[in-house]
Design an enzyme around this catalytic site. Structure first.
Site, PDB file in Angstrom:
ATOM      1  N   ASN A  80      39.573  52.225  33.344  1.00  0.00           N
ATOM      2  CA  ASN A  80      39.379  50.779  33.208  1.00  0.00           C
ATOM      3  C   ASN A  80      38.334  50.559  32.113  1.00  0.00           C
ATOM      4  OD1 ASN A  80      38.578  48.142  33.425  1.00  0.00           O
ATOM      5  ND2 ASN A  80      38.319  48.155  35.650  1.00  0.00           N
TER       6      ASN A  80
ATOM      7  N   ARG B  98      43.937  49.937  33.440  1.00  0.00           N
ATOM      8  CA  ARG B  98      43.832  48.496  33.620  1.00  0.00           C
ATOM      9  C   ARG B  98      43.958  47.850  32.246  1.00  0.00           C
ATOM     10  NH1 ARG B  98      38.543  44.917  33.771  1.00  0.00           N
ATOM     11  NH2 ARG B  98      39.484  42.951  34.418  1.00  0.00           N
TER      12      ARG B  98
ATOM     13  N   HIS C  57      42.333  38.591  37.683  1.00  0.00           N
ATOM     14  CA  HIS C  57      42.053  39.238  38.978  1.00  0.00           C
ATOM     15  C   HIS C  57      43.338  39.524  39.767  1.00  0.00           C
ATOM     16  CE1 HIS C  57      37.810  37.264  38.862  1.00  0.00           C
ATOM     17  NE2 HIS C  57      37.707  38.535  38.522  1.00  0.00           N
TER      18      HIS C  57
ATOM     19  N   HIS D 279      38.231  35.666  45.042  1.00  0.00           N
ATOM     20  CA  HIS D 279      37.602  36.882  44.501  1.00  0.00           C
ATOM     21  C   HIS D 279      36.290  36.435  43.853  1.00  0.00           C
ATOM     22  CE1 HIS D 279      37.639  40.911  42.431  1.00  0.00           C
ATOM     23  NE2 HIS D 279      36.689  40.250  41.787  1.00  0.00           N
TER      24      HIS D 279
ATOM     25  N   ARG E 275      29.434  32.297  33.490  1.00  0.00           N
ATOM     26  CA  ARG E 275      30.437  31.366  32.945  1.00  0.00           C
ATOM     27  C   ARG E 275      30.363  30.033  33.667  1.00  0.00           C
ATOM     28  NH1 ARG E 275      34.871  35.584  33.961  1.00  0.00           N
ATOM     29  NH2 ARG E 275      34.462  37.131  32.354  1.00  0.00           N
TER      30      ARG E 275
ATOM     31  N   ASP F 148      22.761  36.788  39.284  1.00  0.00           N
ATOM     32  CA  ASP F 148      23.022  37.663  40.427  1.00  0.00           C
ATOM     33  C   ASP F 148      22.774  36.908  41.740  1.00  0.00           C
ATOM     34  OD1 ASP F 148      22.981  40.983  40.883  1.00  0.00           O
ATOM     35  OD2 ASP F 148      22.199  39.748  42.515  1.00  0.00           O
TER      36      ASP F 148
ATOM     37  N   ARG G  47      22.456  37.889  44.806  1.00  0.00           N
ATOM     38  CA  ARG G  47      21.409  38.420  45.693  1.00  0.00           C
ATOM     39  C   ARG G  47      20.035  37.889  45.302  1.00  0.00           C
ATOM     40  NH1 ARG G  47      23.440  44.442  45.215  1.00  0.00           N
ATOM     41  NH2 ARG G  47      23.827  43.461  43.224  1.00  0.00           N
TER      42      ARG G  47
ATOM     43  N   ILE H  76      30.334  39.144  46.004  1.00  0.00           N
ATOM     44  CA  ILE H  76      29.769  38.038  46.785  1.00  0.00           C
ATOM     45  C   ILE H  76      30.624  37.790  48.030  1.00  0.00           C
ATOM     46  CG2 ILE H  76      29.218  35.565  46.752  1.00  0.00           C
ATOM     47  CD1 ILE H  76      28.834  35.849  43.665  1.00  0.00           C
TER      48      ILE H  76
ATOM     49  N   ASN I 270      30.041  40.458  50.701  1.00  0.00           N
ATOM     50  CA  ASN I 270      28.688  40.731  51.205  1.00  0.00           C
ATOM     51  C   ASN I 270      27.845  39.527  51.577  1.00  0.00           C
ATOM     52  OD1 ASN I 270      28.604  43.707  50.784  1.00  0.00           O
ATOM     53  ND2 ASN I 270      29.004  43.097  48.672  1.00  0.00           N
TER      54      ASN I 270
ATOM     55  N   GLU J 244      40.655  47.662  43.264  1.00  0.00           N
ATOM     56  CA  GLU J 244      41.593  47.540  42.142  1.00  0.00           C
ATOM     57  C   GLU J 244      42.029  48.919  41.647  1.00  0.00           C
ATOM     58  OE1 GLU J 244      38.588  44.642  40.815  1.00  0.00           O
ATOM     59  OE2 GLU J 244      40.216  43.790  39.630  1.00  0.00           O
TER      60      GLU J 244
HETATM   61  P1  AMP Z   1      31.080  42.184  41.488  1.00  0.00           P
HETATM   62  O1  AMP Z   1      31.221  41.575  40.127  1.00  0.00           O
HETATM   63  O2  AMP Z   1      32.324  42.076  42.330  1.00  0.00           O
HETATM   64  O3  AMP Z   1      30.501  43.573  41.481  1.00  0.00           O
HETATM   65  O4  AMP Z   1      29.987  41.281  42.286  1.00  0.00           O
HETATM   66  C1  AMP Z   1      28.681  41.113  41.799  1.00  0.00           C
HETATM   67  C2  AMP Z   1      28.032  39.966  42.561  1.00  0.00           C
HETATM   68  O5  AMP Z   1      28.028  40.258  43.956  1.00  0.00           O
HETATM   69  C3  AMP Z   1      26.580  39.736  42.147  1.00  0.00           C
HETATM   70  O6  AMP Z   1      26.324  38.332  42.014  1.00  0.00           O
HETATM   71  C4  AMP Z   1      25.820  40.285  43.340  1.00  0.00           C
HETATM   72  O7  AMP Z   1      24.567  39.663  43.500  1.00  0.00           O
HETATM   73  C5  AMP Z   1      26.744  39.899  44.470  1.00  0.00           C
HETATM   74  N1  AMP Z   1      26.401  40.619  45.703  1.00  0.00           N
HETATM   75  C6  AMP Z   1      26.508  41.942  45.953  1.00  0.00           C
HETATM   76  N2  AMP Z   1      25.986  42.215  47.191  1.00  0.00           N
HETATM   77  C7  AMP Z   1      25.528  41.044  47.689  1.00  0.00           C
HETATM   78  C8  AMP Z   1      24.891  40.663  48.906  1.00  0.00           C
HETATM   79  N3  AMP Z   1      24.608  41.542  49.848  1.00  0.00           N
HETATM   80  N4  AMP Z   1      24.597  39.352  49.078  1.00  0.00           N
HETATM   81  C9  AMP Z   1      24.882  38.437  48.129  1.00  0.00           C
HETATM   82  N5  AMP Z   1      25.485  38.732  46.972  1.00  0.00           N
HETATM   83  C10 AMP Z   1      25.807  40.015  46.743  1.00  0.00           C
END
Ligand code: AMP
Length: 404
Positions: free
Chosen positions: A10, A88, A177, A205, A238, A280, A282, A329, A332, A382
């Protein structure tokens, strides 16, 4: 010796994810990531079982990172375990409605779609070319992010702009996606024991890039991303939907060039733009809990926009069997899922707070109350979907040529 393992590649604009996967068991023999390519900090990390390793590859290009990955597979005696390679590819335009065995015609067709994904398709093509050079004896398959949405009806994919722009330049909504949506929707159908020919799902997603889709009887009937991944939901950096006149307004009022506005909408907006703090989730959840008002506002706008667009997507379904959350997100964040579902009471959705708080881990992903349409958390994969497609196409050995 097992000969059914698939090497999945990928290639992103500045990264290269790889894995060797058994498509039947889902077992990963190795998985890894080369990132920050073309940068002095470029590095590669990989995982075999629970053993993690990494090394710096300063200024590595896609080509040299691939060479290092192939060397690693050779050193680990994994090369002889690989029966085919799955790639991909971000954009298949209207040329690819399904995953496809790669030959020179397919490579030319992917190149033709380059104007639709100028950052991604060229990187994907480098991955394909270096893999063919190294493993000319192995069949290679392209799996497109866009192809799942090729079933969308015209009402969902056409923009209300002059029709000739679609006819002459293929300007339309494509959606992305798709590989993730195929994976999680198939999982949801299995988990909930739904009739594969009669089911209706909403899937969100939610990662650094986020989108949502309405999936009816296994086919995408609407999605939030468009000609490019900028349209739709609020994402990490974005903006999602804005008034298209923003381009004019910023040019006339603030002297922005086209490139500056594009950069702002793609790289400086979304959660990062509103919070002024981070893309992010988190970090934003942590800041919100410490009283940061802008982080709170960014999360509220993310949730509001997502709930509003999910409700809009539901108009394509008639009835709802399940809402699926996936991506970093979606998988989690109990905080985000609970706020979104609270806004979707109009669809009759209600969460079980305890099940939601442990991401559905003890309930097959189910986080809703029994008397509501099901809400599920499903971890997307994926890479496994690409491996499964590659395996099934190379096992039937029929070349599927691009359709038009
Ligand atoms: P991805 O692009 O699918 O890897 O997702 C990245 C996003 O998932 C980022 O904004 C991370 O902060 C969020 N993320 C990962 N773990 C958590 C969590 N435990 N709580 C909130 N957001 C999370």
């Amino acid at each position: 010796m097992t000969q059914h393992n698939i090497l999945v590649l990928n290639c992103g604009s500045s990264s290269l994810k790889f894995a060797v996967i058994n498509p039947e068991s889902g077992h990963e023999l190795i998985s890894g990531l080369a990132e920050r390519l073309d940068d002095p900090q470029a590095s590669i990390s990989w995982k075999i079982g629970s053993n993690k390793s990494s090394l710096l590859l300063p200024d590595a290009s896609h080509q040299s990172a691939s060479d290092r990955i192939f060397q690693l597979l050779g050193d680990l005696n994994l090369e002889q375990e690989i029966s085919a390679i799955g790639h991909r590819v971000v954009h298949g335009g209207e040329l690819f409605k399904q995953s496809t065995l790669i030959d020179s015609t397919v490579i030319d067709a992917i190149r033709q779609c380059q104007n639709l994904a100028p950052l991604h398709n060229p990187a994907n093509l480098i991955g394909i070319e270096v893999a063919i050079e190294r493993y000319p004896h192995l069949p290679q398959v392209a799996v497109f992010d866009t192809s799942f949405h090729q079933d969308m009806p015209k009402q969902a994919f056409l923009y209300a702009i002059p029709y000739t722009l679609y006819q002459q330049h293929a300007i339309r909504r494509y959606g992305f996606h798709g590989t993730s949506y195929r994976f999680v929707s198939q999982q949801a159908i299995e988990i909930l024991n739904l009739d594969p020919a009669q089911n209706s799902l909403l899937c969100a997603h939610l990662g650094n890039g986020s989108s949502a889709a309405a999936i009816l009887n296994g086919k995408s009937v609407d999605t939030t991303m468009g000609l490019t991944p900028l349209e739709g939901l609020v994402m990490g950096t974005r903006s999602g939907n804005v008034d298209p006149n923003l381009y004019d307004f910023l040019a006339e009022q603030c002297g922005y060039t086209l490139q500056q506005t594009s950069h702002m909408l793609n790289k400086e907006s979304g959660l990062l733009g509103i919070s002024g703090l981070s893309n992010d989730m988190r970090t934003l959840e942590q800041a919100e809990s410490e009283g940061n008002e802008q982080a709170k506002m960014a999360i509220e706008i993310f949730v509001f926009t997502l709930a509003k667009q999910l409700a809009g997507l539901a108009t394509s379904l008639g009835r709802l069997d399940a809402l699926v959350f996936t991506g970093g997100i979606g998988e989690n964040s109990a905080r985000i899922r609970s706020a979104v579902v609270e806004r979707l009471a109009i669809l009759g959705l209600f969460l079980d707070p305890l099940k939601n708080s442990n991401n559905g881990a003890d309930n097959n992903g189910v986080i809703s109350k029994p008397d509501s349409p099901t809400v599920l958390v499903i971890n997307t994969n994926e890479e496994l979907m690409i491996a499964m497609d590659t395996h099934s196409i190379t096992n039937t050995s029929s070349t599927i040529t691009p359709s038009h």
